[in-house]
Design an enzyme around this catalytic site. Structure first.
Site, short mmCIF file in Angstrom:
data_model
loop_
_atom_site.label_atom_id
_atom_site.label_comp_id
_atom_site.label_asym_id
_atom_site.label_seq_id
_atom_site.Cartn_x
_atom_site.Cartn_y
_atom_site.Cartn_z
N ARG A 82 38.03 34.24 30.25
CA ARG A 82 39.32 34.82 30.64
C ARG A 82 40.24 33.77 31.25
O ARG A 82 39.85 33.01 32.12
CB ARG A 82 39.10 35.95 31.66
CG ARG A 82 40.38 36.56 32.21
CD ARG A 82 40.92 37.62 31.26
NE ARG A 82 42.28 38.00 31.54
CZ ARG A 82 42.67 38.97 32.34
NH1 ARG A 82 41.78 39.68 32.98
NH2 ARG A 82 43.93 39.25 32.50
N ARG A 92 40.39 40.59 25.59
CA ARG A 92 39.51 39.81 26.45
C ARG A 92 38.12 40.44 26.48
O ARG A 92 37.97 41.63 26.28
CB ARG A 92 40.06 39.70 27.86
CG ARG A 92 40.43 41.04 28.48
CD ARG A 92 41.43 40.84 29.60
NE ARG A 92 42.01 42.07 30.06
CZ ARG A 92 43.15 42.60 29.64
NH1 ARG A 92 43.81 42.02 28.68
NH2 ARG A 92 43.63 43.70 30.15
N ASP A 95 37.71 41.91 32.04
CA ASP A 95 38.77 41.86 33.04
C ASP A 95 38.26 42.63 34.25
O ASP A 95 37.62 43.67 34.09
CB ASP A 95 40.02 42.54 32.46
CG ASP A 95 41.18 42.60 33.43
OD1 ASP A 95 41.36 41.64 34.20
OD2 ASP A 95 41.91 43.61 33.42
N ASP A 97 39.65 44.07 37.99
CA ASP A 97 40.78 44.27 38.89
C ASP A 97 40.30 44.93 40.18
O ASP A 97 39.49 45.86 40.15
CB ASP A 97 41.84 45.19 38.26
CG ASP A 97 42.59 44.51 37.13
OD1 ASP A 97 42.87 43.31 37.22
OD2 ASP A 97 42.89 45.21 36.14
#
Length: 162
Positions: A82, A92, A95, A97
């Site tokens: 990434r 991707r 990820d 978050d």
């Protein structure tokens, strides 16, 4: 210890294996996973791609502070190839978050908590409601369930049976 909700997702590579790797890396680097939502398949958000995303929310307890947590998350994402580019979405493998960090409100250039787009994304709200329906968004003063009821995202979302 801090209460943290992480959104994880990816749309390329072996999605199941990538998620399993994230569970191991999260426990090694970030904290203890207390709960995992189901996995949900959704179309890409904010860009076009051939593959749909698999998304999930993890509830963890961590001793890390927000900036430390972000640093370690970015290191894990780098292991999956990434490269973050602010304001640009792309396919991707993985990820991660930070959705919520306790009831912290933080608005810095590199890190905003709660995640600024929680209330606009079904792929975040549906798994959040599954594991934390009554958690209150510290800025909006609404529960995750209330945010979901108000969300105008009309993306198709499908629970994946693993």
């Amino acid at each position: 210890m801090h209460q943290v909700f992480l959104g994880i997702g990816g749309n390329i590579g072996n999605k199941r294996l990538n998620a399993e790797k994230i569970y191991v890396l999260a426990e090694e680097e970030l904290g203890v996973i207390l709960e995992k939502s189901s996995v949900y398949e959704t179309p890409p958000w904010g860009f076009q791609a051939e593959e749909n995303f698999w998304n999930q929310v993890l509830y963890i307890k961590t001793g890390l502070e927000p900036e430390e947590l972000l640093f370690k998350i970015e290191k894990i994402e780098q292991q999956f190839g990434r490269k973050r580019e602010p304001g640009k979405y792309s396919s991707r493998e993985m990820d991660i978050d930070i959705l919520y960090f306790d009831d912290l409100i933080l608005n810095e250039e590199k890190l905003c908590i709660p995640h600024p787009r929680i209330a606009r994304r079904l792929f975040v709200l549906v798994p959040l409601v599954e594991i934390a329906p009554g958690f209150i968004h510290p800025q909006f003063k609404l529960t995750n369930r209330q945010l979901l009821a108000q969300c105008d995202d009309n993306a198709q979302i499908k629970k994946i049976e693993l």
